[in-house]
Design a protein around this motif. Structure first.
Motif, PDB file in Angstrom:
ATOM      1  N   MET A  39       9.651  23.412  -3.269  1.00 34.06           N
ATOM      2  CA  MET A  39      10.703  22.729  -2.542  1.00 34.06           C
ATOM      3  C   MET A  39      11.354  23.622  -1.495  1.00 34.06           C
ATOM      4  N   ILE A  40      11.300  24.929  -1.689  1.00 35.30           N
ATOM      5  CA  ILE A  40      11.941  25.833  -0.746  1.00 35.30           C
ATOM      6  C   ILE A  40      10.945  26.356   0.284  1.00 35.30           C
ATOM      7  N   SER A  41       9.726  25.888   0.231  1.00 34.95           N
ATOM      8  CA  SER A  41       8.707  26.359   1.166  1.00 34.95           C
ATOM      9  C   SER A  41       8.553  25.394   2.326  1.00 34.95           C
ATOM     10  N   MET A  42       7.816  25.846   3.320  1.00 30.66           N
ATOM     11  CA  MET A  42       7.619  25.006   4.502  1.00 30.66           C
ATOM     12  C   MET A  42       6.479  24.006   4.294  1.00 30.66           C
ATOM     13  N   ILE A  43       5.719  24.160   3.193  1.00 34.37           N
ATOM     14  CA  ILE A  43       4.529  23.337   3.020  1.00 34.37           C
ATOM     15  C   ILE A  43       4.872  21.876   2.810  1.00 34.37           C
ATOM     16  N   VAL A  44       5.838  21.614   1.920  1.00 33.07           N
ATOM     17  CA  VAL A  44       6.242  20.232   1.664  1.00 33.07           C
ATOM     18  C   VAL A  44       6.892  19.635   2.911  1.00 33.07           C
ATOM     19  N   ALA A  45       7.693  20.436   3.579  1.00 35.41           N
ATOM     20  CA  ALA A  45       8.369  19.966   4.793  1.00 35.41           C
ATOM     21  C   ALA A  45       7.362  19.563   5.863  1.00 35.41           C
ATOM     22  N   LYS A  46       6.248  20.294   5.954  1.00 33.06           N
ATOM     23  CA  LYS A  46       5.211  19.948   6.933  1.00 33.06           C
ATOM     24  C   LYS A  46       4.667  18.543   6.677  1.00 33.06           C
ATOM     25  N   ALA A  47       4.384  18.244   5.415  1.00 37.62           N
ATOM     26  CA  ALA A  47       3.843  16.929   5.078  1.00 37.62           C
ATOM     27  C   ALA A  47       4.858  15.824   5.351  1.00 37.62           C
ATOM     28  N   PRO A  83      -4.849  16.969  -0.568  1.00 39.93           N
ATOM     29  CA  PRO A  83      -3.706  17.821  -0.216  1.00 39.93           C
ATOM     30  C   PRO A  83      -3.707  18.188   1.263  1.00 39.93           C
ATOM     31  N   GLY A  84      -2.517  18.465   1.787  1.00 42.33           N
ATOM     32  CA  GLY A  84      -2.414  18.944   3.161  1.00 42.33           C
ATOM     33  C   GLY A  84      -2.211  17.851   4.179  1.00 42.33           C
ATOM     34  N   THR A  85      -2.317  18.252   5.450  1.00 45.20           N
ATOM     35  CA  THR A  85      -2.036  17.359   6.575  1.00 45.20           C
ATOM     36  C   THR A  85      -3.232  17.255   7.520  1.00 45.20           C
ATOM     37  N   VAL A 106       0.860  -1.180   0.000  1.00 45.47           N
ATOM     38  CA  VAL A 106       0.000   0.000   0.000  1.00 45.47           C
ATOM     39  C   VAL A 106       0.896   1.230   0.000  1.00 45.47           C
ATOM     40  N   ILE A 107       0.799   2.018  -1.057  1.00 47.24           N
ATOM     41  CA  ILE A 107       1.619   3.218  -1.211  1.00 47.24           C
ATOM     42  C   ILE A 107       0.716   4.439  -1.293  1.00 47.24           C
ATOM     43  N   ALA A 108       0.927   5.412  -0.420  1.00 50.25           N
ATOM     44  CA  ALA A 108       0.151   6.651  -0.451  1.00 50.25           C
ATOM     45  C   ALA A 108       0.882   7.696  -1.284  1.00 50.25           C
ATOM     46  N   ILE A 109       0.136   8.422  -2.100  1.00 51.46           N
ATOM     47  CA  ILE A 109       0.688   9.507  -2.908  1.00 51.46           C
ATOM     48  C   ILE A 109       0.164  10.802  -2.300  1.00 51.46           C
ATOM     49  N   MET A 110       1.071  11.647  -1.810  1.00 56.91           N
ATOM     50  CA  MET A 110       0.689  12.801  -0.991  1.00 56.91           C
ATOM     51  C   MET A 110       1.339  14.076  -1.511  1.00 56.91           C
ATOM     52  N   SER A 111       0.721  15.205  -1.201  1.00 56.69           N
ATOM     53  CA  SER A 111       1.322  16.495  -1.527  1.00 56.69           C
ATOM     54  C   SER A 111       1.092  17.455  -0.373  1.00 56.69           C
ATOM     55  N   GLY A 112       1.961  18.427  -0.245  1.00 56.47           N
ATOM     56  CA  GLY A 112       1.799  19.411   0.819  1.00 56.47           C
ATOM     57  C   GLY A 112       0.673  20.379   0.533  1.00 56.47           C
ATOM     58  N   ASN A 164       7.348  15.956   7.529  1.00 52.23           N
ATOM     59  CA  ASN A 164       7.527  15.833   8.977  1.00 52.23           C
ATOM     60  C   ASN A 164       6.333  15.154   9.641  1.00 52.23           C
ATOM     61  N   MET A 165       5.137  15.352   9.078  1.00 55.39           N
ATOM     62  CA  MET A 165       3.965  14.662   9.618  1.00 55.39           C
ATOM     63  C   MET A 165       4.135  13.153   9.476  1.00 55.39           C
ATOM     64  N   ALA A 166       4.568  12.723   8.293  1.00 58.23           N
ATOM     65  CA  ALA A 166       4.770  11.293   8.053  1.00 58.23           C
ATOM     66  C   ALA A 166       5.822  10.730   8.999  1.00 58.23           C
ATOM     67  N   LYS A 167       6.903  11.471   9.195  1.00 56.26           N
ATOM     68  CA  LYS A 167       7.967  11.010  10.079  1.00 56.26           C
ATOM     69  C   LYS A 167       7.486  10.929  11.530  1.00 56.26           C
ATOM     70  N   MET A 168       6.670  11.898  11.950  1.00 61.02           N
ATOM     71  CA  MET A 168       6.134  11.890  13.311  1.00 61.02           C
ATOM     72  C   MET A 168       5.270  10.662  13.560  1.00 61.02           C
ATOM     73  N   LEU A 169       4.578  10.213  12.503  1.00 65.07           N
ATOM     74  CA  LEU A 169       3.686   9.056  12.632  1.00 65.07           C
ATOM     75  C   LEU A 169       4.380   7.761  12.216  1.00 65.07           C
ATOM     76  N   ASN A 170       5.716   7.827  12.080  1.00 68.13           N
ATOM     77  CA  ASN A 170       6.532   6.649  11.783  1.00 68.13           C
ATOM     78  C   ASN A 170       6.144   5.969  10.471  1.00 68.13           C
ATOM     79  N   VAL A 171       5.808   6.783   9.468  1.00 67.36           N
ATOM     80  CA  VAL A 171       5.510   6.261   8.133  1.00 67.36           C
ATOM     81  C   VAL A 171       6.679   6.598   7.213  1.00 67.36           C
ATOM     82  N   ASN A 172       7.146   5.630   6.498  1.00 70.56           N
ATOM     83  CA  ASN A 172       8.320   5.799   5.642  1.00 70.56           C
ATOM     84  C   ASN A 172       8.019   6.678   4.426  1.00 70.56           C
ATOM     85  N   VAL A 173       8.780   7.755   4.256  1.00 70.00           N
ATOM     86  CA  VAL A 173       8.675   8.594   3.066  1.00 70.00           C
ATOM     87  C   VAL A 173       9.686   8.084   2.051  1.00 70.00           C
TER      88      VAL A 173
END
Length: 270
Positions: free
Chosen positions: A177-185, A150-152, A33-39, A187-196
């Motif tokens: 890529m230089i914005s905080m939006i992608v980083a938020k998404a 889209p979003g978190t 199961v692979i999720a396709i996500m965007s910030g 970091n959310m995955a990392k916080m929930l222990n999901v592999n990006v």
């Protein structure tokens, strides 16, 4: 623990501490199961999902797409299935398959008119996403791709916490890529222990029709810093072409040889 028998994460998670709450359908056997996500919206996340599904199918894999964007579904149109409707036997829901036998499920298969809005509150939306996983007869699948909204928000959290996700592919465009939006998404995955698994950069460049030179509208130095800072890899760069744009209007059909090479490289890392 019978509900774990058909789970893609069977044997690789700690069932005593796992947050997985979804019930796996006994007649489904989904390997990954692979999720396709965007910030954020508008970066072509659903188009990338469709292209990956088509490429995986061309390589001989059995593929399904779960459209978890309940309020803004686009998979039926991108797959050329916008006039189709899902059927049910009263308990289970049958997915809608296209000519390539890519199985799909979307809320738009359950409304009378394509542009009819779904005005639901958060709990109803997240429950619908869970049902699309548990109550749909997906059968044998090598890959189930989840097209995320889209979003978190609520759906992203539900998918990451409740479904047996093997990894997430992040989709963005160069200037994000230089914005905080992608980083938020991320970091959310990392916080929930999901592999990006990495980032697919959509609309990365245009190609000169006369000399075949790749023309990038945004410099890549900041992108490199972004990848290093977030400890994430670039899976591939997709160009801005009429071929990809036409998917929105006509659905995915054939993939050109130029695009196929990039897509093969991306799916090899899923």
């Amino acid at each position: 623990m019978s509900k774990c028998n058909s789970c893609p994460s069977k044997g690789s998670c700690n069932t005593k501490s796992s947050n997985c709450t979804v019930v796996n359908h006994p007649y489904n056997n989904i390997k990954k199961v692979i999720a396709i996500m965007s910030g954020k919206g508008g970066v072509g996340k659903s188009t990338v999902t469709t292209l990956l599904a088509k490429q995986l199918t061309n390589m001989g894999f059995k593929v399904g797409i779960l459209d978890s964007d309940i309020t803004g579904p686009s998979i039926p149109r991108l797959m050329g299935l916008k006039d189709e409707r899902a059927m049910s036997n009263g308990n289970d829901i049958y997915p809608v398959a296209n000519k390539d036998n890519i199985k799909t499920m979307s809320i738009n298969y359950m409304v009378d008119i394509e542009d009819q809005p779904v005005v639901w509150k958060g709990p109803m939306i997240t429950n619908a996403v869970k049902q699309f996983y548990s109550n749909v007869l997906w059968g044998e699948l090598d890959y189930l791709l989840i097209d995320m909204p889209p979003g978190t928000g609520d759906v992203a959290m539900t998918v990451m916490q409740s479904l047996p996700i093997n990894g997430i592919v992040m989709v963005s465009v160069p200037q994000d890529m230089i914005s905080m939006i992608v980083a938020k998404a991320i970091n959310m995955a990392k916080m929930l222990n999901v592999n990006v698994l990495g980032v697919v950069e959509n609309m990365s460049y245009i190609q000169c029709p006369d000399c075949d030179k790749k023309i990038k509208l945004f410099a890549g130095e900041e992108n490199d810093k972004f990848f290093k800072k977030n400890n994430i890899s670039l899976l591939g760069e997709l160009p801005m072409t009429k071929e990809i744009i036409n998917i929105t209007h006509n659905g995915v059909d054939e993939i050109s040889s130029d695009l196929e090479g990039t897509l093969k490289n991306i799916v090899s890392k899923l």
